[in-house]
Scaffold this active site. Structure first.
Site, PDB file in Angstrom:
ATOM      1  CB  SER A   1      -1.227   0.090   1.504  1.00  0.00           C
ATOM      2  OG  SER A   1      -1.406   1.304   1.384  1.00  0.00           O
TER       3      SER A   1
ATOM      4  CE1 TYR B   1      -4.593  -2.471   5.099  1.00  0.00           C
ATOM      5  CE2 TYR B   1      -3.160   0.131   3.765  1.00  0.00           C
ATOM      6  CZ  TYR B   1      -4.119  -1.422   3.633  1.00  0.00           C
ATOM      7  OH  TYR B   1      -3.914  -1.442   2.365  1.00  0.00           O
TER       8      TYR B   1
END
Length: 260
Positions: free
Chosen positions: A140, A153
């Site tokens: 990501s 995350y």
């Protein structure tokens, strides 16, 4: 030099929906056979129904190292050598750090980081002996720029990026390449879960424009990615067109991070 992974066998985790399903479809379209896995067995079974003998579906919990090792061994015994592995399985537990629970932190790392290690380790052991192979981890852009409410995350994705690079360094002499693809905002169920219910067009517009209060830049290209945009990057990296690329982190975010 082949522009596509024609005839090769690929393992894709998190294939039941979103980016994983798009990666599976793109690999099949490029001529590969795919072992599609997901903790959601029904999701990958639907892929197998759609693609016929080009896709074999298996349920898999990437947090279980024994299950990963058994699946890889069975796949190589029954389907042939795994030439490609794509780590897509991931979860997002959004929370400010002060409210972040130990359970959510541990669960996030178990899937997003440790799961990547389990799968990559299992396939690398076999790829190095054959002197070929390609491993791609879908990370990501949050791994490279701070995000409010996304500490677990972002940290888990940053760890998976560095793990994949370190693995790439270790196996390079054996002809195995390891790269990461780091998407930005992409139209998936995970992305939609971050938006308030209601007008999706308005939510997309806010993402594209950015949010100064949340210290979030917009998207210079003016659009939110489709899962296929990420899948196309994966297919390139596993093809022979990328034969001299390893330990690379390819951002697919429309310029959102300004490559910070």
């Amino acid at each position: 030099m082949s522009a596509s992974p024609t005839g090769r066998l690929a393992l894709v985790t998190g294939a039941g929906r979103g980016i994983g399903a798009a990666v599976t479809a793109a690999l099949v379209a490029a001529g590969a056979r795919v072992l599609a896995t997901d903790v959601d067995g029904e999701g990958v079974a639907a892929l197998a129904d759609a693609w016929g003998d080009k896709v074999v579906a298996r349920p898999l919990d990437v947090t279980d190292p024994d299950a990963v090792d058994v699946l890889v061994a069975e796949a190589e015994d029954t389907l042939g050598p795994l030439d490609i592995a794509v780590n897509v399985a991931g979860i997002l537990r959004s929370s400010p750090v002060e409210a972040l629970t130990d359970t959510d932190w541990a669960a996030t790392f178990a899937v997003n980081t440790t799961g990547v290690m389990h799968v990559s380790r299992a396939v690398a052991r076999r790829m190095t002996g054959r002197g070929r192979g390609s491993i791609v981890t879908v990370a990501s852009n949050a791994a490279g720029i701070p995000r409010t409410g996304m500490a677990a995350y972002a940290a888990s994705k940053a760890a998976s990026v560095m793990f994949t690079k370190c693995l790439g360094l270790e196996v390079a002499a054996h002809g195995v390449r390891c790269n990461t693809v780091s998407p930005g905002s992409t139209l998936t169920d995970m992305q939609r879960a971050l938006w308030p219910a209601g007008d999706e067009a308005a939510a997309v517009r806010r993402v594209v424009e950015g949010d100064l209060a949340a210290h979030r830049t917009g998207i210079p290209l003016g659009r939110v990615a489709e899962p296929s945009d990420v899948a196309d990057a994966v297919v390139f990296l596993v093809s022979d067109r990328a034969r001299h690329i390893t330990m690379h982190d390819l951002y697919v975010d429309g310029g959102a991070t300004l490559r910070a």
